[in-house]
Design a protein around this motif. Structure first.
Motif, PDB file in Angstrom:
ATOM      1  N   SER A  60      14.553  26.654   5.462  1.00  0.00           N
ATOM      2  CA  SER A  60      15.533  27.556   6.068  1.00  0.00           C
ATOM      3  C   SER A  60      15.094  29.003   5.877  1.00  0.00           C
ATOM      4  CB  SER A  60      16.918  27.342   5.438  1.00  0.00           C
ATOM      5  OG  SER A  60      17.822  28.326   5.884  1.00  0.00           O
ATOM      6  N   PRO A  61      14.655  29.680   6.944  1.00  0.00           N
ATOM      7  CA  PRO A  61      14.240  31.091   6.819  1.00  0.00           C
ATOM      8  C   PRO A  61      15.348  31.977   6.257  1.00  0.00           C
ATOM      9  CG  PRO A  61      13.542  30.180   8.927  1.00  0.00           C
ATOM     10  CD  PRO A  61      14.446  29.168   8.305  1.00  0.00           C
ATOM     11  N   ALA A  62      16.593  31.703   6.657  1.00  0.00           N
ATOM     12  CA  ALA A  62      17.699  32.517   6.150  1.00  0.00           C
ATOM     13  C   ALA A  62      17.872  32.332   4.649  1.00  0.00           C
ATOM     14  CB  ALA A  62      18.991  32.154   6.881  1.00  0.00           C
ATOM     15  N   ALA A  63      17.788  31.087   4.191  1.00  0.00           N
ATOM     16  CA  ALA A  63      17.927  30.821   2.758  1.00  0.00           C
ATOM     17  C   ALA A  63      16.772  31.433   1.975  1.00  0.00           C
ATOM     18  CB  ALA A  63      18.000  29.315   2.505  1.00  0.00           C
ATOM     19  N   VAL A  64      15.562  31.341   2.528  1.00  0.00           N
ATOM     20  CA  VAL A  64      14.403  31.941   1.861  1.00  0.00           C
ATOM     21  C   VAL A  64      14.564  33.456   1.786  1.00  0.00           C
ATOM     22  CG1 VAL A  64      11.924  32.361   2.043  1.00  0.00           C
ATOM     23  CG2 VAL A  64      12.834  30.079   2.451  1.00  0.00           C
ATOM     24  N   GLY A  65      15.042  34.063   2.884  1.00  0.00           N
ATOM     25  CA  GLY A  65      15.267  35.512   2.894  1.00  0.00           C
ATOM     26  C   GLY A  65      16.276  35.940   1.852  1.00  0.00           C
ATOM     27  N   ALA A  66      17.370  35.174   1.719  1.00  0.00           N
ATOM     28  CA  ALA A  66      18.386  35.509   0.712  1.00  0.00           C
ATOM     29  C   ALA A  66      17.814  35.358  -0.693  1.00  0.00           C
ATOM     30  CB  ALA A  66      19.605  34.608   0.897  1.00  0.00           C
ATOM     31  N   TRP A  67      16.989  34.330  -0.900  1.00  0.00           N
ATOM     32  CA  TRP A  67      16.371  34.120  -2.215  1.00  0.00           C
ATOM     33  C   TRP A  67      15.430  35.272  -2.550  1.00  0.00           C
ATOM     34  CZ3 TRP A  67      11.601  33.472  -4.473  1.00  0.00           C
ATOM     35  CH2 TRP A  67      11.571  32.889  -5.730  1.00  0.00           C
ATOM     36  N   LEU A  68      14.664  35.722  -1.561  1.00  0.00           N
ATOM     37  CA  LEU A  68      13.744  36.833  -1.788  1.00  0.00           C
ATOM     38  C   LEU A  68      14.489  38.127  -2.106  1.00  0.00           C
ATOM     39  CD1 LEU A  68      11.065  36.178   0.984  1.00  0.00           C
ATOM     40  CD2 LEU A  68      10.816  35.826  -1.474  1.00  0.00           C
ATOM     41  N   GLU A  69      15.649  38.305  -1.488  1.00  0.00           N
ATOM     42  CA  GLU A  69      16.439  39.504  -1.781  1.00  0.00           C
ATOM     43  C   GLU A  69      16.851  39.544  -3.244  1.00  0.00           C
ATOM     44  OE1 GLU A  69      17.278  42.265  -0.189  1.00  0.00           O
ATOM     45  OE2 GLU A  69      15.894  41.628   1.391  1.00  0.00           O
ATOM     46  N   VAL A  70      17.167  38.383  -3.793  1.00  0.00           N
ATOM     47  CA  VAL A  70      17.525  38.323  -5.210  1.00  0.00           C
ATOM     48  C   VAL A  70      16.321  38.693  -6.080  1.00  0.00           C
ATOM     49  CG1 VAL A  70      18.305  36.802  -7.074  1.00  0.00           C
ATOM     50  CG2 VAL A  70      19.320  36.608  -4.791  1.00  0.00           C
ATOM     51  N   GLN A  71      15.126  38.219  -5.686  1.00  0.00           N
ATOM     52  CA  GLN A  71      13.927  38.493  -6.474  1.00  0.00           C
ATOM     53  C   GLN A  71      13.447  39.927  -6.315  1.00  0.00           C
ATOM     54  OE1 GLN A  71      13.037  36.183  -8.606  1.00  0.00           O
ATOM     55  NE2 GLN A  71      14.627  34.865  -7.715  1.00  0.00           N
ATOM     56  N   ARG A  72      13.884  40.605  -5.252  1.00  0.00           N
ATOM     57  CA  ARG A  72      13.435  41.963  -5.016  1.00  0.00           C
ATOM     58  C   ARG A  72      13.851  42.900  -6.165  1.00  0.00           C
ATOM     59  NH1 ARG A  72      11.599  43.183  -0.242  1.00  0.00           N
ATOM     60  NH2 ARG A  72      12.850  41.544   0.734  1.00  0.00           N
ATOM     61  N   GLY A  73      14.965  42.588  -6.794  1.00  0.00           N
ATOM     62  CA  GLY A  73      15.385  43.403  -7.923  1.00  0.00           C
ATOM     63  C   GLY A  73      14.447  43.289  -9.112  1.00  0.00           C
ATOM     64  N   LYS A  74      13.661  42.220  -9.173  1.00  0.00           N
ATOM     65  CA  LYS A  74      12.730  42.017 -10.281  1.00  0.00           C
ATOM     66  C   LYS A  74      11.318  42.493  -9.937  1.00  0.00           C
ATOM     67  CE  LYS A  74      13.137  38.133 -12.384  1.00  0.00           C
ATOM     68  NZ  LYS A  74      13.057  36.679 -12.690  1.00  0.00           N
ATOM     69  N   PHE A  75      10.877  42.215  -8.712  1.00  0.00           N
ATOM     70  CA  PHE A  75       9.492  42.521  -8.342  1.00  0.00           C
ATOM     71  C   PHE A  75       9.352  43.731  -7.417  1.00  0.00           C
ATOM     72  CE2 PHE A  75       9.716  37.929  -9.195  1.00  0.00           C
ATOM     73  CZ  PHE A  75       8.787  37.842 -10.225  1.00  0.00           C
ATOM     74  N   GLY A  76      10.468  44.243  -6.916  1.00  0.00           N
ATOM     75  CA  GLY A  76      10.436  45.460  -6.121  1.00  0.00           C
ATOM     76  C   GLY A  76       9.575  45.339  -4.875  1.00  0.00           C
ATOM     77  N   PRO A  77       8.706  46.347  -4.607  1.00  0.00           N
ATOM     78  CA  PRO A  77       7.904  46.331  -3.384  1.00  0.00           C
ATOM     79  C   PRO A  77       6.835  45.238  -3.358  1.00  0.00           C
ATOM     80  CG  PRO A  77       7.247  48.148  -4.807  1.00  0.00           C
ATOM     81  CD  PRO A  77       8.489  47.567  -5.395  1.00  0.00           C
ATOM     82  N   PHE A  78       6.587  44.593  -4.484  1.00  0.00           N
ATOM     83  CA  PHE A  78       5.582  43.539  -4.533  1.00  0.00           C
ATOM     84  C   PHE A  78       6.136  42.184  -4.075  1.00  0.00           C
ATOM     85  CE2 PHE A  78       4.386  46.616  -7.837  1.00  0.00           C
ATOM     86  CZ  PHE A  78       3.099  46.931  -7.413  1.00  0.00           C
ATOM     87  N   THR A  79       7.438  42.108  -3.810  1.00  0.00           N
ATOM     88  CA  THR A  79       8.063  40.824  -3.464  1.00  0.00           C
ATOM     89  C   THR A  79       7.456  40.225  -2.202  1.00  0.00           C
ATOM     90  OG1 THR A  79      10.129  41.566  -4.478  1.00  0.00           O
ATOM     91  CG2 THR A  79      10.239  39.657  -3.026  1.00  0.00           C
ATOM     92  N   GLU A  80       7.394  40.999  -1.127  1.00  0.00           N
ATOM     93  CA  GLU A  80       6.864  40.470   0.129  1.00  0.00           C
ATOM     94  C   GLU A  80       5.386  40.084   0.029  1.00  0.00           C
ATOM     95  OE1 GLU A  80       8.259  39.504   2.778  1.00  0.00           O
ATOM     96  OE2 GLU A  80      10.286  40.108   2.223  1.00  0.00           O
ATOM     97  N   PRO A  81       4.516  40.953  -0.541  1.00  0.00           N
ATOM     98  CA  PRO A  81       3.117  40.528  -0.687  1.00  0.00           C
ATOM     99  C   PRO A  81       2.961  39.263  -1.530  1.00  0.00           C
ATOM    100  CG  PRO A  81       3.305  42.901  -0.980  1.00  0.00           C
ATOM    101  CD  PRO A  81       4.701  42.367  -0.913  1.00  0.00           C
ATOM    102  N   MET A  82       3.744  39.135  -2.585  1.00  0.00           N
ATOM    103  CA  MET A  82       3.657  37.935  -3.424  1.00  0.00           C
ATOM    104  C   MET A  82       4.082  36.709  -2.642  1.00  0.00           C
ATOM    105  SD  MET A  82       5.138  39.487  -7.022  1.00  0.00           S
ATOM    106  CE  MET A  82       5.063  37.929  -7.896  1.00  0.00           C
ATOM    107  N   HIS A  83       5.117  36.862  -1.804  1.00  0.00           N
ATOM    108  CA  HIS A  83       5.558  35.731  -0.986  1.00  0.00           C
ATOM    109  C   HIS A  83       4.508  35.384   0.063  1.00  0.00           C
ATOM    110  CE1 HIS A  83       7.993  33.008   1.282  1.00  0.00           C
ATOM    111  NE2 HIS A  83       8.087  33.815   2.320  1.00  0.00           N
ATOM    112  N   TRP A  84       3.884  36.413   0.653  1.00  0.00           N
ATOM    113  CA  TRP A  84       2.875  36.170   1.682  1.00  0.00           C
ATOM    114  C   TRP A  84       1.668  35.440   1.105  1.00  0.00           C
ATOM    115  CZ3 TRP A  84      -2.178  37.933   2.574  1.00  0.00           C
ATOM    116  CH2 TRP A  84      -2.665  37.685   3.855  1.00  0.00           C
TER     117      TRP A  84
END
Length: 560
Positions: A60-84
């Motif tokens: 579920s892209p929506a569920a993954v997006g919501a999960w990443l938003e939660v992790q953004r508070g921990k990894f900041g700008p590195f969240t998207e590159p780490m996911h990619w």
């Protein structure tokens, strides 16, 4: 001259067989296998250290997006590159699977590259060695041949002793010298190949499971069924829980979970049996494990009185707890008037309670519970006719007022749920399950009828207008894990082969002995695959021959 320069400057093409040979050598390199194992170990460490996206959310892209938003508070700008890169789904990334596949290929090539040489060494070992070997061998012992067993007699006696110790013996006589070759457990050298095969099967089992495996967790109430697959599927099945049982000890610890299941496929029953945690029910390559148990459920039905049609029929999992006071009330003469857990129907600030009538007095009180700043539960009592005369009673204490003695035993949690969809005047309802002093369960439903509380007893319908509400009884839930693991057989075979290979390697070492027997002296040299084997074996031989060492050398043992 120009022709010679042109030929000299021309780049020589790489031949296909040279490229294949280079690739074969690369894949058969032990260094490559070690590097891949190290890489996979590091990737596994990352999968443990870094949070991973839960498997049910990954589609579920929506569920993954919501999960990443939660992790953004921990990894900041590195969240998207780490996911990619795939650091949040390590074991599912292409590079992790590619490394696993390359490791499997490397093990296979490594095994094939060494198999013929080892097989030749096992089936056609070198039986004759030069005399210089007896002088320079790392493991050698020399002793004087006893006069009574000189020449052929000495060699014959040595042969008999070796055969008695399960050696395969070959001899060669040259003048006064007899050469012996003794080999024991030659086949044990194949133990490493058994271990390598086990590793390949482990990887193959994991790959087969990933490609053809299936896992799904179901939460099913007694008397209801749930589909195995969430969408249309050619192998779709329905799982019905006939009875869910949880056995608990005196301390409340779970002792046993089990459920009676019925499997339906194509509209007919195809399997029936009991599933436990370690004893699943199996059908069609799928296994149905008992994965959990929840004992607080309630079956509620609402029907239209005029048509008889069911408007609502659900088994509710009462997963929340609402605080309720367990109290006793006594009169002036000590007569017991109330002994019950008061189900709350009103929620005012931090307090929850309801209006009750004390039997024999005709007086009404609002009774509830609340917690103070020190998290101590207190009973709250207000008389309806005199709200100013309210009082608090701490847990475990009593209070007398107006001729009544109130004792607050404790605050207990009643199973409850806030739900929607129950037909009535409100959108949401609170459902609370409790028991009478006699142990009869009853359901309190708040919200659907003008905000009033409905008290429902088992199989006793209550009609409100053109709707009939019925509490069908308490129900239990079973957590059923459906699993199809086609790689399981690979894993079991691999585990067995790994154990066999390790046992052979460490407990059945190969030992090869070469002996040169002459009238003036005997020399025994050998190759052993484990330290100490040569020395202990030769000591036993010399003890039985009745000789002592003239010259001995114990070096690093290993295969040549």
């Amino acid at each position: 001259m120009a022709r010679a320069e042109t030929a000299r400057g021309r780049v020589q093409p790489v031949r296909n067989h040279e490229l294949l040979l280079w690739l074969w050598r690369l894949l058969s390199s032990a260094q490559l296998a070690v590097a891949l194992i190290g890489f996979l170990a590091l990737a596994g460490l990352l999968a443990v250290v870094l949070p991973q996206i839960p498997v049910p959310l990954r589609d579920s892209p929506a569920a993954v997006g919501a999960w990443l938003e939660v992790q953004r508070g921990k990894f900041g700008p590195f969240t998207e590159p780490m996911h990619w890169v795939g650091l949040f789904t390590v074991v599912a990334t292409w590079w992790f699977l590619a490394a696993l596949g390359l490791l499997a290929v490397s093990i296979c090539v490594y095994t094939a590259d060494r198999f013929l040489a080892v097989w030749r060494n096992v089936t056609r070992p070198r039986e004759l060695v030069p005399d210089s070997f007896f002088e320079r061998a790392a493991n050698r012992v020399a002793f004087v041949t006893p006069r009574a067993a000189a020449g052929e007699d000495a060699s014959a006696r040595l042969q008999a002793l070796l055969r008695r110790r399960r050696f395969r013996v070959r001899t060669l006589a040259e003048a006064e010298t007899t050469y012996l070759f003794a080999d024991r457990f030659a086949w044990a050298q194949m133990g490493s190949f058994v271990t390598h095969l086990a590793l390949v099967l482990f990887l193959a089992g994991g790959l087969v499971t990933r490609l053809g495996g299936y896992t799904n967790a179901l939460f099913i109430a007694e008397g209801t069924a749930s589909p195995v697959f969430p969408v249309s599927h050619p192998e779709q099945m329905q799982v019905e829980v006939v009875d869910a049982v949880g056995v608990f000890g005196e301390s409340g610890a779970a002792l046993d979970y089990r459920s009676e299941l019925v499997i339906y496929q194509g509209g007919r029953e195809v399997a029936r049996g009991v599933a436990t945690v370690n004893g699943p029910l199996s059908y069609g390559g799928y296994r149905f494990h008992q994965a959990g148990y929840f004992g607080e459920g309630a079956a509620l039905r609402v029907r239209d009185v005029g048509t008889g049609n069911a408007l609502y029929r659900e088994t509710l999992a009462l997963e929340e707890l609402v605080p309720a006071p367990a109290i006793t009330v006594r009169g002036d003469a000590g007569a017991l008037l109330v002994d019950d857990v008061i189900v709350p129907t009103d929620f005012i600030g931090e307090a929850s309670g309801t209006l009750i009538t004390v039997p024999g007095s005709g007086r009404q009180f609002w009774v509830g519970v609340t917690q103070d700043e020190e998290e101590v539960w207190n009973l709250v009592v207000y008389e309806r006719e005199d709200a100013e005369a309210g009082f608090l009673v701490p847990a475990g204490e009593s209070h007398t007022a107006g001729g009544l003695t109130w004792t607050f035993a404790q605050a207990t949690g009643l199973p409850s749920i806030v739900t929607s969809g129950i037909p009535g005047d409100g959108d949401r309802a609170v459902v609370v399950l409790s028991e009478t002093p006699e142990g009869t369960p009853y359901l309190t439903v708040l919200g659907p009828v003008d905000g009033r509380a409905l008290t429902l007893y088992p199989d006793q319908p209550v009609q409100i207008g053109d709707r009939e509400y019925l509490f069908e009884g308490r129900r239990e839930f079973a957590g059923i894990e459906v699993r199809r693991d086609p790689g399981a057989n690979f894993i079991w075979v691999a585990a067995g082969l790994l154990l066999i290979g390790l046992l052979i390697t460490f407990y059945i070492p190969r030992l090869r002995l070469w002996a040169r027997v002459r009238p003036q002296g005997t020399v025994v040299a050998g190759l052993a695959e484990r330290s100490g084997v040569f020395q202990s074996e030769v000591e036993r031989l010399m003890e039985e021959l009745g000789v002592t060492t003239v010259e001995g050398k114990q070096g690093a043992e290993g295969d040549a």
